[in-house]
Design a protein around this motif. Structure first.
Motif, PDB file in Angstrom:
ATOM      1  N   GLY A 272     -17.203 -13.273  -1.521  1.00 43.82           N
ATOM      2  CA  GLY A 272     -16.603 -12.236  -0.817  1.00 43.82           C
ATOM      3  C   GLY A 272     -15.181 -11.877  -1.189  1.00 43.82           C
ATOM      4  N   LEU A 273     -14.574 -13.115  -1.112  1.00 44.50           N
ATOM      5  CA  LEU A 273     -13.032 -13.055  -1.676  1.00 44.50           C
ATOM      6  C   LEU A 273     -12.930 -12.296  -3.297  1.00 44.50           C
ATOM      7  CD1 LEU A 273     -11.488 -16.192   0.151  1.00 44.50           C
ATOM      8  CD2 LEU A 273     -11.075 -13.883   0.434  1.00 44.50           C
ATOM      9  N   LEU A 274     -13.777 -12.941  -4.000  1.00 45.42           N
ATOM     10  CA  LEU A 274     -13.828 -12.737  -5.445  1.00 45.42           C
ATOM     11  C   LEU A 274     -14.067 -11.094  -5.453  1.00 45.42           C
ATOM     12  CD1 LEU A 274     -13.650 -13.155  -8.491  1.00 45.42           C
ATOM     13  CD2 LEU A 274     -16.063 -13.737  -8.344  1.00 45.42           C
ATOM     14  N   SER A 275     -15.056 -10.610  -4.669  1.00 44.45           N
ATOM     15  CA  SER A 275     -15.260  -9.240  -4.796  1.00 44.45           C
ATOM     16  C   SER A 275     -14.231  -8.338  -4.181  1.00 44.45           C
ATOM     17  CB  SER A 275     -16.697  -8.839  -4.256  1.00 44.45           C
ATOM     18  OG  SER A 275     -16.576  -9.067  -2.800  1.00 44.45           O
ATOM     19  N   ASP A 276     -13.519  -8.837  -3.405  1.00 45.36           N
ATOM     20  CA  ASP A 276     -12.447  -8.219  -2.525  1.00 45.36           C
ATOM     21  C   ASP A 276     -11.317  -8.189  -3.665  1.00 45.36           C
ATOM     22  OD1 ASP A 276     -11.557  -6.831  -0.548  1.00 45.36           O
ATOM     23  OD2 ASP A 276     -10.390  -8.294   0.381  1.00 45.36           O
ATOM     24  N   ALA A 277     -11.111  -9.170  -4.648  1.00 50.78           N
ATOM     25  CA  ALA A 277      -9.993  -9.290  -5.410  1.00 50.78           C
ATOM     26  C   ALA A 277     -10.437  -8.294  -6.349  1.00 50.78           C
ATOM     27  CB  ALA A 277      -9.747 -10.745  -5.914  1.00 50.78           C
ATOM     28  N   LEU A 278     -11.602  -8.191  -6.705  1.00 50.22           N
ATOM     29  CA  LEU A 278     -11.833  -7.346  -8.134  1.00 50.22           C
ATOM     30  C   LEU A 278     -11.636  -5.767  -7.336  1.00 50.22           C
ATOM     31  CD1 LEU A 278     -14.965  -8.932  -9.486  1.00 50.22           C
ATOM     32  CD2 LEU A 278     -12.552  -8.766 -10.412  1.00 50.22           C
ATOM     33  N   GLU A 279     -11.998  -5.545  -6.169  1.00 49.23           N
ATOM     34  CA  GLU A 279     -11.904  -4.274  -5.644  1.00 49.23           C
ATOM     35  C   GLU A 279     -10.291  -4.035  -5.581  1.00 49.23           C
ATOM     36  OE1 GLU A 279     -10.851  -1.490  -2.499  1.00 49.23           O
ATOM     37  OE2 GLU A 279     -10.369  -3.595  -2.284  1.00 49.23           O
ATOM     38  N   SER A 280      -9.648  -4.730  -5.400  1.00 44.40           N
ATOM     39  CA  SER A 280      -8.183  -4.682  -5.234  1.00 44.40           C
ATOM     40  C   SER A 280      -7.652  -3.575  -6.729  1.00 44.40           C
ATOM     41  CB  SER A 280      -7.202  -5.982  -4.983  1.00 44.40           C
ATOM     42  OG  SER A 280      -7.484  -6.287  -3.583  1.00 44.40           O
ATOM     43  N   PHE A 281      -8.353  -4.285  -7.904  1.00 46.07           N
ATOM     44  CA  PHE A 281      -8.001  -3.619  -9.035  1.00 46.07           C
ATOM     45  C   PHE A 281      -8.042  -2.178  -9.075  1.00 46.07           C
ATOM     46  CE2 PHE A 281      -8.862  -7.680 -11.044  1.00 46.07           C
ATOM     47  CZ  PHE A 281      -7.608  -7.692 -11.801  1.00 46.07           C
ATOM     48  N   VAL A 282      -8.855  -1.460  -7.994  1.00 46.12           N
ATOM     49  CA  VAL A 282      -8.894   0.049  -7.950  1.00 46.12           C
ATOM     50  C   VAL A 282      -7.615   0.370  -7.538  1.00 46.12           C
ATOM     51  CG1 VAL A 282     -10.078   2.070  -6.599  1.00 46.12           C
ATOM     52  CG2 VAL A 282     -11.359   0.045  -7.549  1.00 46.12           C
ATOM     53  N   ASN A 283      -7.049  -0.303  -6.436  1.00 45.09           N
ATOM     54  CA  ASN A 283      -5.524   0.106  -5.977  1.00 45.09           C
ATOM     55  C   ASN A 283      -4.609   0.030  -6.975  1.00 45.09           C
ATOM     56  OD1 ASN A 283      -6.883   0.318  -3.589  1.00 45.09           O
ATOM     57  ND2 ASN A 283      -6.549  -1.839  -2.792  1.00 45.09           N
ATOM     58  N   LEU A 284      -4.643  -1.022  -7.864  1.00 43.61           N
ATOM     59  CA  LEU A 284      -3.728  -1.256  -8.920  1.00 43.61           C
ATOM     60  C   LEU A 284      -3.816   0.004  -9.731  1.00 43.61           C
ATOM     61  CD1 LEU A 284      -1.451  -2.854 -10.264  1.00 43.61           C
ATOM     62  CD2 LEU A 284      -3.317  -4.320 -11.365  1.00 43.61           C
ATOM     63  N   VAL A 285      -4.797   0.118 -10.229  1.00 38.91           N
ATOM     64  CA  VAL A 285      -5.133   1.532 -11.153  1.00 38.91           C
ATOM     65  C   VAL A 285      -4.620   2.723 -10.780  1.00 38.91           C
ATOM     66  CG1 VAL A 285      -6.671   2.589 -12.507  1.00 38.91           C
ATOM     67  CG2 VAL A 285      -6.822   0.290 -12.471  1.00 38.91           C
ATOM     68  N   GLY A 286      -4.830   2.873  -9.306  1.00 43.16           N
ATOM     69  CA  GLY A 286      -4.501   3.982  -8.598  1.00 43.16           C
ATOM     70  C   GLY A 286      -2.911   4.360  -8.485  1.00 43.16           C
ATOM     71  N   ALA A 287      -2.315   2.930  -8.329  1.00 42.69           N
ATOM     72  CA  ALA A 287      -0.933   3.150  -8.239  1.00 42.69           C
ATOM     73  C   ALA A 287      -0.346   3.217  -9.649  1.00 42.69           C
ATOM     74  CB  ALA A 287      -0.538   1.595  -7.571  1.00 42.69           C
ATOM     75  N   LEU A 288      -0.704   2.703 -10.733  1.00 45.22           N
ATOM     76  CA  LEU A 288      -0.422   2.770 -11.906  1.00 45.22           C
ATOM     77  C   LEU A 288      -0.555   4.189 -12.411  1.00 45.22           C
ATOM     78  CD1 LEU A 288      -1.778  -0.383 -13.689  1.00 45.22           C
ATOM     79  CD2 LEU A 288       0.789   0.029 -13.621  1.00 45.22           C
ATOM     80  N   MET A 289      -1.569   4.831 -11.892  1.00 39.83           N
ATOM     81  CA  MET A 289      -1.851   6.326 -12.555  1.00 39.83           C
ATOM     82  C   MET A 289      -0.832   7.045 -11.541  1.00 39.83           C
ATOM     83  SD  MET A 289      -3.825   7.979 -14.211  1.00 39.83           S
ATOM     84  CE  MET A 289      -4.386   9.761 -14.665  1.00 39.83           C
ATOM     85  N   ALA A 290      -0.599   6.920 -10.263  1.00 38.50           N
ATOM     86  CA  ALA A 290       0.404   7.542  -9.553  1.00 38.50           C
ATOM     87  C   ALA A 290       1.706   7.546 -10.225  1.00 38.50           C
ATOM     88  CB  ALA A 290       0.239   7.172  -8.363  1.00 38.50           C
ATOM     89  N   LEU A 291       1.878   6.514 -10.338  1.00 37.54           N
ATOM     90  CA  LEU A 291       3.531   6.420 -11.166  1.00 37.54           C
ATOM     91  C   LEU A 291       3.398   7.120 -12.367  1.00 37.54           C
ATOM     92  CD1 LEU A 291       6.243   4.940 -11.251  1.00 37.54           C
ATOM     93  CD2 LEU A 291       5.146   2.965 -12.433  1.00 37.54           C
ATOM     94  N   ALA A 292       2.408   7.047 -13.441  1.00 41.19           N
ATOM     95  CA  ALA A 292       2.366   7.768 -14.616  1.00 41.19           C
ATOM     96  C   ALA A 292       2.626   9.169 -14.544  1.00 41.19           C
ATOM     97  CB  ALA A 292       1.360   7.517 -15.231  1.00 41.19           C
TER      98      ALA A 292
END
Length: 113
Positions: free
Chosen positions: A40-60
């Motif tokens: 469950g923690l692993l899947s949650d960590a991987l889901e957090s990549f969506v947040n990271l990509v979203g934040a990087l895209m927002a900055l760009a």
């Protein structure tokens, strides 16, 4: 009255803060997974990549949107910000479909371990 430049600067700071928070969250969840072995923690960590990509895209897109009008874009580049929400929405949709697919597979063939 707040100028557009001040507003963009503030938004850029928030985008960097989002990136830092996403990286920290991924790291903490990955460490927690490593210590506990919780899928469950692993899947949650991987889901957090969506947040990271979203934040990087927002900055760009904020960076692109800050460019002034030119010959090709007579009214400026502010519409670029919409691409950020489109990419994040697509990533969320892909994650949702993947979760549904995995859940259906697990329902028909549950693991006994």
């Amino acid at each position: 009255m707040i100028s557009d430049t001040t507003n963009r600067s503030s938004l850029t700071r928030f985008a960097w803060l989002s990136i830092a928070a996403a990286i920290l969250t991924i790291a903490l969840k990955a460490i927690a997974y490593w210590l506990t072995g919780s899928v469950g923690l692993l899947s949650d960590a991987l889901e957090s990549f969506v947040n990271l990509v979203g934040a990087l895209m927002a900055l760009a897109m904020l960076t692109i949107a800050a460019h002034p009008a030119d010959e090709d874009h007579a009214f400026g580049h502010s519409k670029a910000e919409y691409f950020s929400s489109g990419v994040e929405g697509t990533l969320i949709l892909i994650a949702a479909v993947s979760i549904c697919f995995a859940a259906i597979q697990r329902a028909y063939c549950p693991k006994t371990t």
